[in-house]
Design a protein around this motif. Structure first.
Motif, PDB file in Angstrom:
ATOM      1  N   LYS A  72     -24.410   2.744 -16.886  1.00 49.73           N
ATOM      2  CA  LYS A  72     -24.353   2.799 -15.422  1.00 49.73           C
ATOM      3  C   LYS A  72     -24.852   1.491 -14.806  1.00 49.73           C
ATOM      4  CE  LYS A  72     -24.637   7.800 -14.899  1.00 49.73           C
ATOM      5  NZ  LYS A  72     -25.457   8.939 -14.451  1.00 49.73           N
ATOM      6  N   GLU A  73     -25.965   0.966 -15.331  1.00 50.53           N
ATOM      7  CA  GLU A  73     -26.455  -0.320 -14.830  1.00 50.53           C
ATOM      8  C   GLU A  73     -25.455  -1.426 -15.138  1.00 50.53           C
ATOM      9  OE1 GLU A  73     -31.260   0.618 -15.092  1.00 50.53           O
ATOM     10  OE2 GLU A  73     -30.351  -0.614 -16.650  1.00 50.53           O
ATOM     11  N   GLY A  74     -24.829  -1.342 -16.317  1.00 50.81           N
ATOM     12  CA  GLY A  74     -23.821  -2.328 -16.708  1.00 50.81           C
ATOM     13  C   GLY A  74     -22.640  -2.354 -15.767  1.00 50.81           C
ATOM     14  N   GLU A  75     -22.188  -1.186 -15.328  1.00 45.68           N
ATOM     15  CA  GLU A  75     -21.078  -1.109 -14.366  1.00 45.68           C
ATOM     16  C   GLU A  75     -21.460  -1.809 -13.065  1.00 45.68           C
ATOM     17  OE1 GLU A  75     -19.601   2.874 -13.643  1.00 45.68           O
ATOM     18  OE2 GLU A  75     -19.646   3.316 -15.792  1.00 45.68           O
ATOM     19  N   ARG A  76     -22.677  -1.582 -12.621  1.00 49.08           N
ATOM     20  CA  ARG A  76     -23.140  -2.213 -11.375  1.00 49.08           C
ATOM     21  C   ARG A  76     -23.178  -3.730 -11.528  1.00 49.08           C
ATOM     22  NH1 ARG A  76     -27.809   2.152 -11.279  1.00 49.08           N
ATOM     23  NH2 ARG A  76     -26.606   3.892 -10.445  1.00 49.08           N
ATOM     24  N   ILE A  77     -23.622  -4.185 -12.679  1.00 43.61           N
ATOM     25  CA  ILE A  77     -23.664  -5.632 -12.948  1.00 43.61           C
ATOM     26  C   ILE A  77     -22.253  -6.199 -12.959  1.00 43.61           C
ATOM     27  CG2 ILE A  77     -24.150  -7.368 -14.727  1.00 43.61           C
ATOM     28  CD1 ILE A  77     -26.591  -5.559 -15.524  1.00 43.61           C
ATOM     29  N   LEU A  78     -21.373  -5.577 -13.716  1.00 39.21           N
ATOM     30  CA  LEU A  78     -20.004  -6.086 -13.857  1.00 39.21           C
ATOM     31  C   LEU A  78     -19.272  -6.120 -12.517  1.00 39.21           C
ATOM     32  CD1 LEU A  78     -19.048  -4.404 -17.242  1.00 39.21           C
ATOM     33  CD2 LEU A  78     -19.476  -6.851 -16.829  1.00 39.21           C
TER      34      LEU A  78
END
Length: 173
Positions: A72-78
């Protein structure tokens, strides 16, 4: 030498440097330090820090829950990274560089057409595999575990140091 410095100024003047960090910066002293380096960097590049929300999670997590939080954090970063950006993922397993090597790398990226450089600092669990896959390279500041807020300050200072090295300024001794 003056011509070299003049050319470097022209190259770095068009650079966009972005730090993406998970979580909100809370301590005033970290904010003040990053703001100071941001101000100093203004003569070399456009500098910004982008915060993405961290995923709220209980203290003890299963591996599946940890993977879900990182995803979930990765999606926000990407979502904050554009296709043209050259991405450094901060990771313990990344390649360590000296300040001089880092400066040379930034200068070469700028020289060869990478005008948008992004650094990604993950949350307390690290970066998702998707973010690591998107990264063009991984960089490590050693095997120490540092608070993510402190890492933003350290990274900001090292970016500033790189520009002083590139431009032959006396800051780096």
């Amino acid at each position: 030498m003056d011509n070299f410095v003049e050319n470097v100024w022209k190259v770095v003047d068009i650079l966009n440097i972005k730090i993406i960090g998970v979580g909100k910066l809370k301590e005033k002293y970290f904010k003040a330090g990053i703001a100071e380096y941001g101000k100093r960097l203004g003569r070399f590049c456009k500098f910004q820090v982008v915060e993405v929300p961290d995923e709220k999670a209980p203290e003890s997590l299963s591996q599946a829950e940890m993977d879900e939080v990182m995803a979930k954090e990765g999606e926000r970063i990407l979502n904050k990274i554009k296709d043209r950006e050259y991405v450094y993922a901060l990771a313990i397993k990344g390649k360590e560089r000296s300040s001089e090597e880092f400066a040379k790398e930034i200068n070469q990226l700028a020289t060869y057409g990478h005008s948008d450089i992004t650094f990604v600092i993950g949350g307390s669990l690290g970066l998702s595999p998707a973010v690591l896959k998107r990264a063009d390279t991984q960089i490590s500041f050693g095997r120490f575990t540092l608070p993510h807020q402190l890492m933003r300050l350290v990274l900001s200072e090292q970016i500033y140091r790189a520009f002083t090295i590139i431009n032959g300024l006396p800051y780096h001794k």
